[in-house]
Design a protein around this motif. Structure first.
Motif, PDB file in Angstrom:
ATOM      1  N   ALA A 112     103.052   3.244 -76.714  1.00 39.20           N
ATOM      2  CA  ALA A 112     102.662   2.912 -78.063  1.00 39.20           C
ATOM      3  C   ALA A 112     101.160   2.646 -78.122  1.00 39.20           C
ATOM      4  O   ALA A 112     100.498   3.052 -79.073  1.00 39.20           O
ATOM      5  N   ALA A 113     100.650   1.979 -77.095  1.00 34.75           N
ATOM      6  CA  ALA A 113      99.214   1.697 -77.073  1.00 34.75           C
ATOM      7  C   ALA A 113      98.410   2.986 -76.991  1.00 34.75           C
ATOM      8  O   ALA A 113      97.373   3.130 -77.650  1.00 34.75           O
ATOM      9  N   GLU A 114      98.890   3.942 -76.187  1.00 35.99           N
ATOM     10  CA  GLU A 114      98.184   5.220 -76.052  1.00 35.99           C
ATOM     11  C   GLU A 114      98.213   6.001 -77.361  1.00 35.99           C
ATOM     12  O   GLU A 114      97.223   6.620 -77.746  1.00 35.99           O
ATOM     13  N   VAL A 115      99.348   5.999 -78.036  1.00 33.63           N
ATOM     14  CA  VAL A 115      99.459   6.699 -79.326  1.00 33.63           C
ATOM     15  C   VAL A 115      98.536   6.051 -80.342  1.00 33.63           C
ATOM     16  O   VAL A 115      97.823   6.736 -81.088  1.00 33.63           O
ATOM     17  N   GLY A 116      98.523   4.726 -80.372  1.00 37.63           N
ATOM     18  CA  GLY A 116      97.636   4.019 -81.298  1.00 37.63           C
ATOM     19  C   GLY A 116      96.181   4.334 -81.046  1.00 37.63           C
ATOM     20  O   GLY A 116      95.406   4.572 -81.978  1.00 37.63           O
ATOM     21  N   ALA A 117      95.797   4.359 -79.777  1.00 38.29           N
ATOM     22  CA  ALA A 117      94.408   4.677 -79.435  1.00 38.29           C
ATOM     23  C   ALA A 117      94.055   6.101 -79.832  1.00 38.29           C
ATOM     24  O   ALA A 117      92.966   6.370 -80.345  1.00 38.29           O
ATOM     25  N   ALA A 118      94.975   7.044 -79.630  1.00 38.12           N
ATOM     26  CA  ALA A 118      94.718   8.433 -80.013  1.00 38.12           C
ATOM     27  C   ALA A 118      94.570   8.567 -81.521  1.00 38.12           C
ATOM     28  O   ALA A 118      93.719   9.304 -82.013  1.00 38.12           O
ATOM     29  N   ALA A 119      95.395   7.837 -82.259  1.00 33.67           N
ATOM     30  CA  ALA A 119      95.332   7.914 -83.725  1.00 33.67           C
ATOM     31  C   ALA A 119      94.043   7.321 -84.269  1.00 33.67           C
ATOM     32  O   ALA A 119      93.588   7.710 -85.346  1.00 33.67           O
ATOM     33  N   GLU A 120      93.437   6.411 -83.526  1.00 33.60           N
ATOM     34  CA  GLU A 120      92.189   5.776 -83.969  1.00 33.60           C
ATOM     35  C   GLU A 120      90.949   6.456 -83.407  1.00 33.60           C
ATOM     36  O   GLU A 120      89.835   5.995 -83.634  1.00 33.60           O
ATOM     37  N   ASP A 121      91.122   7.558 -82.699  1.00 38.64           N
ATOM     38  CA  ASP A 121      90.007   8.294 -82.115  1.00 38.64           C
ATOM     39  C   ASP A 121      89.073   8.741 -83.232  1.00 38.64           C
ATOM     40  O   ASP A 121      89.484   9.445 -84.157  1.00 38.64           O
ATOM     41  N   ASP A 132      86.971  10.988 -83.282  1.00 40.08           N
ATOM     42  CA  ASP A 132      86.811  12.444 -83.276  1.00 40.08           C
ATOM     43  C   ASP A 132      88.103  13.176 -83.619  1.00 40.08           C
ATOM     44  O   ASP A 132      88.160  14.403 -83.534  1.00 40.08           O
ATOM     45  N   LEU A 133      89.146  12.452 -84.020  1.00 37.37           N
ATOM     46  CA  LEU A 133      90.438  13.070 -84.275  1.00 37.37           C
ATOM     47  C   LEU A 133      90.350  14.159 -85.342  1.00 37.37           C
ATOM     48  O   LEU A 133      90.905  15.241 -85.174  1.00 37.37           O
ATOM     49  N   GLY A 134      89.638  13.917 -86.423  1.00 35.79           N
ATOM     50  CA  GLY A 134      89.513  14.922 -87.478  1.00 35.79           C
ATOM     51  C   GLY A 134      88.848  16.194 -86.979  1.00 35.79           C
ATOM     52  O   GLY A 134      89.316  17.301 -87.251  1.00 35.79           O
ATOM     53  N   ALA A 135      87.768  16.049 -86.232  1.00 37.40           N
ATOM     54  CA  ALA A 135      87.054  17.214 -85.705  1.00 37.40           C
ATOM     55  C   ALA A 135      87.918  17.963 -84.689  1.00 37.40           C
ATOM     56  O   ALA A 135      87.955  19.200 -84.679  1.00 37.40           O
ATOM     57  N   LYS A 136      88.638  17.222 -83.843  1.00 35.24           N
ATOM     58  CA  LYS A 136      89.511  17.868 -82.860  1.00 35.24           C
ATOM     59  C   LYS A 136      90.646  18.616 -83.549  1.00 35.24           C
ATOM     60  O   LYS A 136      90.996  19.729 -83.148  1.00 35.24           O
TER      61      LYS A 136
END
Length: 189
Positions: free
Chosen positions: A1-10, A12-16
């Protein structure tokens, strides 16, 4: 859950995500120009025999206790072959469906083996984030016991799935293709 949360808050997520969308659009455009060099079943038979042969080679070369990476590579070949069988089973369902089911079952076992390897790696990377050391020892022992049981089931299933040589399988399935293609002509006559 922590990893998913961190990925969602990246940040650069929009650019990726946009870069990924663009690469998919480019792939779709390239695929529009794809052609086959041959007609009939020959191109499919060649690819299917190659993938099946690679899976068969893994079955003959791996032993219980092989590396997680080797099992994962084998899993990929089995899944590719399973997809081939699923796509082609309408040619001769009575013959191909059991083969596809066996490939699917083997792929599922190899997937479980991979999941256990990933879980074991996560626990080893940050044990303090999961449980007390004594509880982790129990979980690790359970993972190892299930991994060994999976490997026993994997090799048993592989023996049945990969008993036929790749060329023989391709010739047999090519015969199914020919019969399947001729069936509408016989019905029309």
């Amino acid at each position: 859950a922590a990893e998913v949360g961190a990925a969602a808050e990246d940040p650069d997520l929009g650019a990726k995500t946009e870069a990924f969308r663009e690469s998919l659009a480019a792939a779709r455009e390239r695929a529009g120009g794809w052609t086959l060099d041959e007609d009939g079943f020959a191109p499919a038979a060649e690819g299917m025999a190659r993938i099946y042969g690679e899976g068969r080679a893994f079955a003959g070369s791996l032993a219980p206790g092989a590396t997680d990476e080797a099992f994962h590579e084998w899993r990929k070949r089995v899944k590719y072959h399973w997809q081939h069988a699923r796509l082609l089973k309408l040619m001769q369902p009575e013959a191909i469906e059991p083969h596809a089911a066996a490939a699917g079952a083997l792929a599922a076992l190899l997937g479980e083996h991979h999941d256990l390897a990933v879980l074991r790696a996560h626990l080893a990377d940050a044990p303090e984030g999961y449980a007390r050391a004594d509880a982790l020892l129990v979980v690790e022992a359970l993972i190892e016991r299930r991994r060994i049981a999976c490997e026993d089931e994997i090799f048993e299933g592989a023996g049945a799935l990969f008993k036929e040589k790749p060329g023989a399988l391709a010739r047999r399935w090519s015969g199914y293709w020919e019969a399947w293609r001729a069936a509408p002509l016989a019905e029309a006559a």
